[in-house]
Design a protein around this motif. Sequence first.
Motif, PDB file in Angstrom:
ATOM      1  N   PHE A 167      20.635  40.853  67.567  1.00 39.71           N
ATOM      2  CA  PHE A 167      21.462  40.811  66.358  1.00 39.71           C
ATOM      3  C   PHE A 167      21.141  42.009  65.468  1.00 39.71           C
ATOM      4  N   TYR A 168      22.198  42.669  64.996  1.00 38.83           N
ATOM      5  CA  TYR A 168      22.034  43.845  64.132  1.00 38.83           C
ATOM      6  C   TYR A 168      22.950  43.732  62.916  1.00 38.83           C
ATOM      7  N   TYR A 169      22.374  43.849  61.735  1.00 31.37           N
ATOM      8  CA  TYR A 169      23.182  44.022  60.537  1.00 31.37           C
ATOM      9  C   TYR A 169      23.665  45.472  60.513  1.00 31.37           C
ATOM     10  N   ALA A 170      24.947  45.665  60.374  1.00 33.09           N
ATOM     11  CA  ALA A 170      25.474  47.025  60.247  1.00 33.09           C
ATOM     12  C   ALA A 170      25.892  47.295  58.808  1.00 33.09           C
ATOM     13  N   GLY A 171      26.735  46.416  58.277  1.00 35.12           N
ATOM     14  CA  GLY A 171      27.236  46.627  56.925  1.00 35.12           C
ATOM     15  C   GLY A 171      28.739  46.749  56.940  1.00 35.12           C
ATOM     16  N   PRO A 172      29.360  47.010  55.825  1.00 38.77           N
ATOM     17  CA  PRO A 172      30.827  47.067  55.759  1.00 38.77           C
ATOM     18  C   PRO A 172      31.388  48.141  56.677  1.00 38.77           C
ATOM     19  N   LEU A 173      32.211  47.732  57.630  1.00 41.41           N
ATOM     20  CA  LEU A 173      32.816  48.673  58.570  1.00 41.41           C
ATOM     21  C   LEU A 173      34.126  49.164  57.967  1.00 41.41           C
ATOM     22  N   LEU A 174      34.068  50.293  57.295  1.00 38.18           N
ATOM     23  CA  LEU A 174      35.204  50.856  56.571  1.00 38.18           C
ATOM     24  C   LEU A 174      35.445  52.276  57.063  1.00 38.18           C
ATOM     25  N   HIS A 175      36.682  52.569  57.437  1.00 41.67           N
ATOM     26  CA  HIS A 175      37.059  53.912  57.881  1.00 41.67           C
ATOM     27  C   HIS A 175      38.354  54.252  57.158  1.00 41.67           C
ATOM     28  N   ALA A 176      38.373  55.387  56.475  1.00 39.54           N
ATOM     29  CA  ALA A 176      39.542  55.747  55.660  1.00 39.54           C
ATOM     30  C   ALA A 176      40.821  55.740  56.478  1.00 39.54           C
ATOM     31  N   ALA A 177      40.749  56.163  57.724  1.00 38.85           N
ATOM     32  CA  ALA A 177      41.954  56.257  58.563  1.00 38.85           C
ATOM     33  C   ALA A 177      42.487  54.889  58.958  1.00 38.85           C
ATOM     34  N   ALA A 178      41.645  53.847  58.846  1.00 42.98           N
ATOM     35  CA  ALA A 178      42.056  52.518  59.290  1.00 42.98           C
ATOM     36  C   ALA A 178      42.819  51.742  58.224  1.00 42.98           C
ATOM     37  N   ARG A 179      43.080  52.355  57.084  1.00 40.78           N
ATOM     38  CA  ARG A 179      43.838  51.699  56.019  1.00 40.78           C
ATOM     39  C   ARG A 179      45.176  52.391  55.845  1.00 40.78           C
ATOM     40  N   GLN A 180      46.238  51.586  55.754  1.00 41.51           N
ATOM     41  CA  GLN A 180      47.573  52.148  55.570  1.00 41.51           C
ATOM     42  C   GLN A 180      47.761  52.574  54.115  1.00 41.51           C
ATOM     43  N   PRO A 181      48.333  53.752  53.879  1.00 38.32           N
ATOM     44  CA  PRO A 181      48.591  54.185  52.497  1.00 38.32           C
ATOM     45  C   PRO A 181      49.629  53.285  51.829  1.00 38.32           C
ATOM     46  N   LEU A 182      49.401  52.970  50.567  1.00 41.92           N
ATOM     47  CA  LEU A 182      50.301  52.081  49.822  1.00 41.92           C
ATOM     48  C   LEU A 182      50.701  52.738  48.506  1.00 41.92           C
ATOM     49  N   GLN A 183      51.938  52.472  48.093  1.00 46.44           N
ATOM     50  CA  GLN A 183      52.406  52.945  46.800  1.00 46.44           C
ATOM     51  C   GLN A 183      51.871  52.046  45.691  1.00 46.44           C
ATOM     52  N   PHE A 184      51.588  52.653  44.540  1.00 46.89           N
ATOM     53  CA  PHE A 184      51.112  51.881  43.394  1.00 46.89           C
ATOM     54  C   PHE A 184      51.512  52.601  42.111  1.00 46.89           C
ATOM     55  N   PRO A 185      51.910  51.852  41.064  1.00 44.34           N
ATOM     56  CA  PRO A 185      52.325  52.487  39.799  1.00 44.34           C
ATOM     57  C   PRO A 185      51.127  52.931  38.961  1.00 44.34           C
ATOM     58  N   TRP A 186      50.475  53.982  39.407  1.00 42.97           N
ATOM     59  CA  TRP A 186      49.262  54.431  38.738  1.00 42.97           C
ATOM     60  C   TRP A 186      49.499  54.781  37.269  1.00 42.97           C
ATOM     61  N   GLY A 187      50.699  55.233  36.950  1.00 36.62           N
ATOM     62  CA  GLY A 187      50.998  55.618  35.571  1.00 36.62           C
ATOM     63  C   GLY A 187      50.938  54.466  34.595  1.00 36.62           C
ATOM     64  N   GLN A 188      50.956  53.209  35.083  1.00 32.00           N
ATOM     65  CA  GLN A 188      50.902  52.051  34.191  1.00 32.00           C
ATOM     66  C   GLN A 188      49.483  51.709  33.744  1.00 32.00           C
ATOM     67  N   LEU A 189      48.496  52.285  34.387  1.00 34.88           N
ATOM     68  CA  LEU A 189      47.115  52.031  33.951  1.00 34.88           C
ATOM     69  C   LEU A 189      46.860  52.779  32.645  1.00 34.88           C
ATOM     70  N   ASP A 190      46.267  52.079  31.680  1.00 35.93           N
ATOM     71  CA  ASP A 190      46.143  52.670  30.346  1.00 35.93           C
ATOM     72  C   ASP A 190      44.703  52.932  29.910  1.00 35.93           C
ATOM     73  N   GLY A 191      43.742  52.796  30.827  1.00 33.40           N
ATOM     74  CA  GLY A 191      42.369  53.125  30.482  1.00 33.40           C
ATOM     75  C   GLY A 191      41.520  51.946  30.057  1.00 33.40           C
ATOM     76  N   ARG A 192      42.126  50.792  29.820  1.00 34.82           N
ATOM     77  CA  ARG A 192      41.330  49.611  29.501  1.00 34.82           C
ATOM     78  C   ARG A 192      40.560  49.143  30.737  1.00 34.82           C
ATOM     79  N   PRO A 193      39.492  48.335  30.550  1.00 31.77           N
ATOM     80  CA  PRO A 193      38.781  47.800  31.717  1.00 31.77           C
ATOM     81  C   PRO A 193      39.760  47.131  32.681  1.00 31.77           C
ATOM     82  N   LEU A 194      39.550  47.354  33.970  1.00 29.87           N
ATOM     83  CA  LEU A 194      40.502  46.901  34.986  1.00 29.87           C
ATOM     84  C   LEU A 194      39.949  45.688  35.722  1.00 29.87           C
ATOM     85  N   ILE A 195      40.743  44.625  35.759  1.00 27.44           N
ATOM     86  CA  ILE A 195      40.418  43.429  36.537  1.00 27.44           C
ATOM     87  C   ILE A 195      41.339  43.413  37.750  1.00 27.44           C
ATOM     88  N   TYR A 196      40.753  43.462  38.920  1.00 25.07           N
ATOM     89  CA  TYR A 196      41.541  43.405  40.160  1.00 25.07           C
ATOM     90  C   TYR A 196      41.454  41.999  40.728  1.00 25.07           C
TER      91      TYR A 196
END
Length: 431
Positions: A226-255
């Motif tokens: 058994f081996y702990y590796a950690g979060p298996l994340l690769h930038a290429a494995a995520r599909q690009p998504l559109q998001f209205p970034w202009g609506q963020l106003d600088g306040r703390p962000l809750i996702y």
Amino acid sequence: MARIGFLCLSATGHLNPTMALAKALQDRGHEPVFFNMIDNARKITELGLGFVPYGLTEYPEGTLKLIFEKISKLKGIEGFQYFMERMLVQAQVSFRELPQSITEAKIDALVIDQLFPGGATVAQHLGLLYASLANALAVNHEDGVPPPTLPWGYEETAAAETRNAAGWKQIAQAFTPWRECDNAQRALWDLEPYNDVLEDSFSPFAQIANQPQAFDLPRKNLPESFYYAGPLLHAAARQPLQFPWGQLDGRPLIYASMGTLQNGLDWAFRAIVAACVGLDAQLVLSLGGGVLTSTELGELPANAIVVPYAPQPEILERAALCITHAGLNTALESLTYGVPMVAIPVTNDQPGVAARIRYTQTGEVIALDQLTAEDLREQIVKVLDDPAYRERALQLKRDFASERPLVRACEIIESEVLSKIAASEADMARI
């Protein structure tokens, strides 16, 4: 270099880390080939990974959407029962089709999801070495820790160990139909029967966890493989998504996200929206591409941005807090960016993930049957106002980064699986 077959469940939480690992192995010169449902063909092939469909009779195009729509409304025992129904069907399809498909694809070794039904039986039937990959919380039995499907916290007491042992026994009993299904096929292929359909199916060479040791309960009896590796994340494995970034106003962000499976609980989404009304923060709520739409949530407050899908890593990079269903991938991505959480576990291994959030003190937990907007708001304020949650999350971020998860996982597969194949081939050549 090797042709490596990948057998994983079709849900996003299993597919994404598996694709990340496959892409990393491809970067090192190997040839990954996925055996999966036709609905995932585009997602896999767009990454340049090999793909072979199976189960076209049981899983024609459009089937995953129907399955996910049903899952989205289930919770607790109902969710587990439907999971078991699907696993038994998938096991039969695996036994019927995968031996020929894997042979024709000239696969050298396999990487098999810990929860992929029948995968190890197929590998043993074909005489192929394989690595096990725990995309969800590792389900290795140990009485010192609670089963991941149960919401119990960690305690080092005799009473807790007795309770945990009873919980693991309950899990084994629930998996009896799966064991019987596997053993029926194993008998046909002259393989030894399983006593524990999960534990006995794990690779004796390499069991890799999409989870760092820093985000686990104290384990004392894991196998040497058994081996702990950690979060298996690769930038290429995520599909690009559109998001209205202009609506963020600088306040703390809750996702906030309830994932891509348990995302049909409309009342839970309404509680999240209501809990954030009036806070000096912005809420980004991802509906996870489920059956709900923003209009079904009613009138939205001015500080809420609701989208079908959100570019999760990019949002978390800016977030002060994550409200999550305690899916392992969302929890690990939150901690990868040093973001504390408020968890609302629904089913499957989510209670266990929530228990680890509580144990690491990187967030707070609310049981789904106790969720109200008022209680959720109280926990949100508590985590945001206490910098200790953020500090502990940032410490785990540093721990994760030092592990180099994808590199470590690839090296384990190469040294513990592929090297044994090469050594065996060399021995055969000398005969």
